[in-house]
Design an enzyme around this catalytic site. Sequence first.
Site, PDB file in Angstrom:
ATOM      1  N   ASN A 125       0.827  -1.208   0.000  1.00 41.31           N
ATOM      2  CA  ASN A 125       0.000   0.000   0.000  1.00 41.31           C
ATOM      3  C   ASN A 125       0.867   1.266   0.000  1.00 41.31           C
ATOM      4  OD1 ASN A 125       0.574  -0.904   2.693  1.00 41.31           O
ATOM      5  ND2 ASN A 125      -1.037   0.386   3.529  1.00 41.31           N
ATOM      6  N   GLU A 176       0.364   5.292   0.709  1.00 40.07           N
ATOM      7  CA  GLU A 176      -0.545   6.326   1.216  1.00 40.07           C
ATOM      8  C   GLU A 176      -0.089   7.720   0.767  1.00 40.07           C
ATOM      9  OE1 GLU A 176      -0.874   5.547   5.441  1.00 40.07           O
ATOM     10  OE2 GLU A 176      -2.113   3.770   5.045  1.00 40.07           O
ATOM     11  N   CYS A 192      -4.363   0.721  -2.228  1.00 41.45           N
ATOM     12  CA  CYS A 192      -4.155  -0.548  -1.531  1.00 41.45           C
ATOM     13  C   CYS A 192      -3.078  -1.388  -2.224  1.00 41.45           C
ATOM     14  CB  CYS A 192      -5.442  -1.360  -1.520  1.00 41.45           C
ATOM     15  SG  CYS A 192      -6.780  -0.628  -0.578  1.00 41.45           S
ATOM     16  N   GLU A 252      -3.228  -4.452  -3.034  1.00 41.16           N
ATOM     17  CA  GLU A 252      -3.784  -5.312  -4.087  1.00 41.16           C
ATOM     18  C   GLU A 252      -3.841  -4.594  -5.426  1.00 41.16           C
ATOM     19  OE1 GLU A 252      -4.865  -4.690  -1.027  1.00 41.16           O
ATOM     20  OE2 GLU A 252      -6.474  -6.050  -0.448  1.00 41.16           O
ATOM     21  N   CYS A 286     -11.006  -3.017  -4.139  1.00 41.63           N
ATOM     22  CA  CYS A 286     -10.071  -4.012  -4.682  1.00 41.63           C
ATOM     23  C   CYS A 286     -10.803  -5.251  -5.179  1.00 41.63           C
ATOM     24  CB  CYS A 286      -9.015  -4.368  -3.645  1.00 41.63           C
ATOM     25  SG  CYS A 286      -7.849  -3.010  -3.354  1.00 41.63           S
TER      26      CYS A 286
HETATM   27  N1  THU Z   1      -5.240  -1.489   2.726  1.00 43.19           N
HETATM   28  C1  THU Z   1      -4.711  -2.308   1.773  1.00 43.19           C
HETATM   29  O1  THU Z   1      -3.655  -2.020   1.198  1.00 43.19           O
HETATM   30  N2  THU Z   1      -5.373  -3.444   1.462  1.00 43.19           N
HETATM   31  C2  THU Z   1      -6.471  -3.904   2.112  1.00 43.19           C
HETATM   32  O2  THU Z   1      -6.962  -4.974   1.800  1.00 43.19           O
HETATM   33  C3  THU Z   1      -7.072  -3.109   3.184  1.00 43.19           C
HETATM   34  C4  THU Z   1      -6.489  -1.766   3.396  1.00 43.19           C
HETATM   35  C5  THU Z   1      -4.504  -0.287   3.085  1.00 43.19           C
HETATM   36  C6  THU Z   1      -5.103   1.017   2.676  1.00 43.19           C
HETATM   37  C7  THU Z   1      -4.503   1.961   3.679  1.00 43.19           C
HETATM   38  O3  THU Z   1      -3.214   2.342   3.240  1.00 43.19           O
HETATM   39  C8  THU Z   1      -4.333   1.115   4.934  1.00 43.19           C
HETATM   40  O4  THU Z   1      -4.383  -0.231   4.495  1.00 43.19           O
HETATM   41  C9  THU Z   1      -5.398   1.354   6.001  1.00 43.19           C
HETATM   42  O5  THU Z   1      -6.670   1.281   5.458  1.00 43.19           O
END
Ligand code: THU
Length: 134
Positions: free
Chosen positions: A42, A44, A53, A55, A89
């Site tokens: 991920n 941000e 995310c 994925e 996702c």
């Molecule tokens: N996040 C993911 O990368 N994949 C998931 O399946 C759930 C959430 C990330 C998004 C964000 O950067 C952090 O987790 C908190 O939501």
Amino acid sequence: MDDNKLVQIASEARQGAYAPYSGFRVGSALLCEDGRVFSGANVENAVYGLSICAERVAITKAVSEGYRRFEALAIIAGGPAPCPPCGACRQFLAEFGPETTVIMVNIEGQVKRAKIKDLLPDAFTSDQLFGGKG
Ligand code: THU
């Protein structure tokens, strides 16, 4: 490739997460039909809504390199239960077929497996756009 190997690749990819706001680091690994694997973490942003995310990072890497057919997607994070993919996702993965297996894991080693068609029943797909009367 077995699930453990794919999860290991996702776990290594998790080290690349950029998650200074949530502190929640996620890794993913996408296994293509021919055995190639694309990983993601991920990423941000200070504009929180721009965060992406793990994925979708893996899927966009694969698709932008010409891959469209996916066997399995592994996801790993540090939560109390195997990390489920978010709704966005699920939709993003369903674009490429209903049969892809999603392997959800947490760092304690709990595992859950499900097909994307079961995680997102009645997905909106291109059939809706092109199979009807406009
Ligand atoms: N996040 C993911 O990368 N994949 C998931 O399946 C759930 C959430 C990330 C998004 C964000 O950067 C952090 O987790 C908190 O939501």
